[in-house]
Design an enzyme around this catalytic site. Sequence first.
Site, PDB file in Angstrom:
ATOM      1  CB  VAL A   1      40.757  37.457  40.360  1.00  0.00           C
ATOM      2  CG1 VAL A   1      41.511  37.561  38.914  1.00  0.00           C
ATOM      3  CG2 VAL A   1      39.225  37.773  39.604  1.00  0.00           C
TER       4      VAL A   1
ATOM      5  CG  ASP B   1      43.523  34.182  50.208  1.00  0.00           C
ATOM      6  OD1 ASP B   1      42.687  34.217  49.642  1.00  0.00           O
ATOM      7  OD2 ASP B   1      43.462  34.070  51.514  1.00  0.00           O
TER       8      ASP B   1
ATOM      9  CD  GLU C   1      32.863  35.452  40.723  1.00  0.00           C
ATOM     10  OE1 GLU C   1      31.196  35.065  40.926  1.00  0.00           O
ATOM     11  OE2 GLU C   1      33.007  36.585  41.553  1.00  0.00           O
TER      12      GLU C   1
ATOM     13  CB  CYS D   1      32.765  42.633  38.581  1.00  0.00           C
ATOM     14  SG  CYS D   1      33.838  42.308  39.860  1.00  0.00           S
TER      15      CYS D   1
HETATM   16  P1  NAD Z   1      37.599  37.372  46.981  1.00  0.00           P
HETATM   17  O1  NAD Z   1      37.038  38.414  47.705  1.00  0.00           O
HETATM   18  O2  NAD Z   1      36.825  36.155  46.024  1.00  0.00           O
HETATM   19  O3  NAD Z   1      39.383  36.809  47.393  1.00  0.00           O
HETATM   20  C1  NAD Z   1      40.264  37.542  47.136  1.00  0.00           C
HETATM   21  C2  NAD Z   1      40.891  37.148  48.183  1.00  0.00           C
HETATM   22  O4  NAD Z   1      41.669  37.862  48.893  1.00  0.00           O
HETATM   23  C3  NAD Z   1      40.147  36.075  49.248  1.00  0.00           C
HETATM   24  O5  NAD Z   1      40.620  34.490  49.345  1.00  0.00           O
HETATM   25  C4  NAD Z   1      41.180  36.754  50.546  1.00  0.00           C
HETATM   26  O6  NAD Z   1      41.360  35.880  51.785  1.00  0.00           O
HETATM   27  C5  NAD Z   1      42.971  37.497  50.030  1.00  0.00           C
HETATM   28  N1  NAD Z   1      43.315  37.987  50.433  1.00  0.00           N
HETATM   29  C6  NAD Z   1      42.788  39.604  50.910  1.00  0.00           C
HETATM   30  N2  NAD Z   1      43.278  40.203  51.738  1.00  0.00           N
HETATM   31  C7  NAD Z   1      45.228  38.966  51.311  1.00  0.00           C
HETATM   32  C8  NAD Z   1      46.182  39.732  52.364  1.00  0.00           C
HETATM   33  N3  NAD Z   1      46.434  40.879  53.003  1.00  0.00           N
HETATM   34  N4  NAD Z   1      46.637  38.767  51.749  1.00  0.00           N
HETATM   35  C9  NAD Z   1      46.639  37.627  51.030  1.00  0.00           C
HETATM   36  N5  NAD Z   1      45.378  36.931  50.474  1.00  0.00           N
HETATM   37  C10 NAD Z   1      44.633  37.967  51.178  1.00  0.00           C
HETATM   38  O7  NAD Z   1      38.225  38.377  45.053  1.00  0.00           O
HETATM   39  P2  NAD Z   1      37.758  38.450  43.500  1.00  0.00           P
HETATM   40  O8  NAD Z   1      36.505  38.664  43.356  1.00  0.00           O
HETATM   41  O9  NAD Z   1      38.778  37.475  43.146  1.00  0.00           O
HETATM   42  O10 NAD Z   1      38.056  39.665  43.272  1.00  0.00           O
HETATM   43  C11 NAD Z   1      39.944  40.189  43.497  1.00  0.00           C
HETATM   44  C12 NAD Z   1      39.354  41.099  42.650  1.00  0.00           C
HETATM   45  O11 NAD Z   1      39.291  40.970  41.291  1.00  0.00           O
HETATM   46  C13 NAD Z   1      39.119  42.906  42.847  1.00  0.00           C
HETATM   47  O12 NAD Z   1      39.452  43.723  42.756  1.00  0.00           O
HETATM   48  C14 NAD Z   1      37.251  42.756  41.956  1.00  0.00           C
HETATM   49  O13 NAD Z   1      37.032  43.635  41.538  1.00  0.00           O
HETATM   50  C15 NAD Z   1      38.748  41.907  40.312  1.00  0.00           C
HETATM   51  N6  NAD Z   1      38.052  41.158  39.545  1.00  0.00           N
HETATM   52  C16 NAD Z   1      36.737  40.562  40.099  1.00  0.00           C
HETATM   53  C17 NAD Z   1      36.294  39.918  39.210  1.00  0.00           C
HETATM   54  C18 NAD Z   1      35.413  38.469  39.181  1.00  0.00           C
HETATM   55  O14 NAD Z   1      34.379  38.100  38.722  1.00  0.00           O
HETATM   56  N7  NAD Z   1      35.032  37.967  40.952  1.00  0.00           N
HETATM   57  C19 NAD Z   1      36.118  40.198  38.098  1.00  0.00           C
HETATM   58  C20 NAD Z   1      37.623  40.886  37.246  1.00  0.00           C
HETATM   59  C21 NAD Z   1      37.689  41.305  37.801  1.00  0.00           C
END
Ligand code: NAD
Length: 441
Positions: free
Chosen positions: A15, A34, A159, A264
């Site tokens: 995201v 990150d 995605e 998700c």
């Molecule tokens: P992801 O795991 O791909 O990415 C999360 C990132 O956050 C990682 O790179 C991690 O290293 C980083 N991170 C963790 N703790 C951190 C901190 N304290 N400081 C800085 N960076 C930190 O997750 P994602 O798939 O992008 O999902 C993120 C959120 O978005 C979730 O709540 C998910 O439910 C929501 N979401 C995801 C999607 C999807 O299709 N993947 C779609 C809509 C919403």
Amino acid sequence: MQHGMNLAIVGSGYVGLVTGACFADVGHNVICVDNDPRKIESLRAGKVPIYEPGLEELIHRNVAAQRLRFTGSIKEGVDHSQIIFIAVPTPPQPDGSVDLSFIEKVAREIAGVLTDYRVIVDKSTVPVKTGEKVAESIRRYNRHGAKFDVVSNPEFLREGCAVADLMQPDRIVIGAQSEHAIDLMKKVYEPFMAPILVTDVNSAELIKHAANSFLALKISYINAVSAICEASGADIEKVADGIGMDRRIGRNFLNAGIGYGGSCFPKDIAAFITISEQLGVPFTLLKEVQRINAAQKDRFLKTIRDTLWVLREKHIAVWGLTFKPDTDDIRSSVAIDLVADMLREGAHVSVYDPKGMERACEVAAIKGARFCESALDAAEGAEALVISTEWSEFGNIDLAVVKEKMTTPIVFDGRNLFDPTTMAKVGFRYHSIGRAPLTPA
Ligand code: NAD
């Protein structure tokens, strides 16, 4: 846009990274933060750590234009931005509730370096009322007493087509109390020319869980109908077309298969069930959605067992490991579970996926599989072929060549990728979802 806004995105995953790149591409100045140093190092070296169509080019273009950069420092992000988006994980806990420790940590970290007014936006999927907790936490750790507003701005990207979804969204939901924060958020999204829905924070948070649960419900609905089709001799594809042509229903998300997976749907449905229970209004319908989803994979496995009789020592090829096509994401993929189940039963499983191999190799439960170079390599000598992800690469393959490679030409198509008559003509015994099995013509 004449002057881009200064924005920070905390969390550079599926995201955060796509959001950051798209914001930069419409002219904003974006810092992606990150806390994984390898990720930041790799992004700075021009290497994109995830696969998403169009993302790499977008990132390179905006880095070159100096509108997009990467850092490991939250302070740098907060100092240089008017708005800070939070896009960190919100994983499920064993009881189905959401682990909000990532959000809480980021809120605390932002508060610690806040010196001036900022808008803090939650983009992660969170339970209703999380915004209140984030605001409370920031107030508590706000050493300099800086002013701030908390906004909920849930993300709806899919995605596999995340860049397009970000660039042409169906809607932007902005949940906020303060008029000033709403105005700033509208400015961020102005270049996207999408409908904007402004709500209170709680409603915005609830919209995301309710929307994902509804989509999962639609999938489980058609999967339940597919079981009735199999029992009655009806054809699920025709039935889905007939239902979907009704504009009140629509054809999207009416594709029967081996069930939904991914990072998700399973977690968001479990979370919504828990939230409803905690609020004293249990959403029991969603438990049935989960049950049907699990049963769909079990029914598919049963068809494989019923056909092959014993799985032990059988050579089974599996095409597809990612939870959907056009991504490298294998989180909570039904395909991975299927491979693990078959390995446990003693089958020799050879697997291939166009983008998911690198991540799948790391999954302990499927370490015993043979990871192949190509779809044809996996099919070599197989007594059965299982299709678990509907990559177009598989749909375009020369079926006669596949048949020649296999020892016994039996196909279990968990995504209804092929036409049964074509498969029978080529000489396959063909099983799919919600359609009568066909034997060679
Ligand atoms: P992801 O795991 O791909 O990415 C999360 C990132 O956050 C990682 O790179 C991690 O290293 C980083 N991170 C963790 N703790 C951190 C901190 N304290 N400081 C800085 N960076 C930190 O997750 P994602 O798939 O992008 O999902 C993120 C959120 O978005 C979730 O709540 C998910 O439910 C929501 N979401 C995801 C999607 C999807 O299709 N993947 C779609 C809509 C919403």
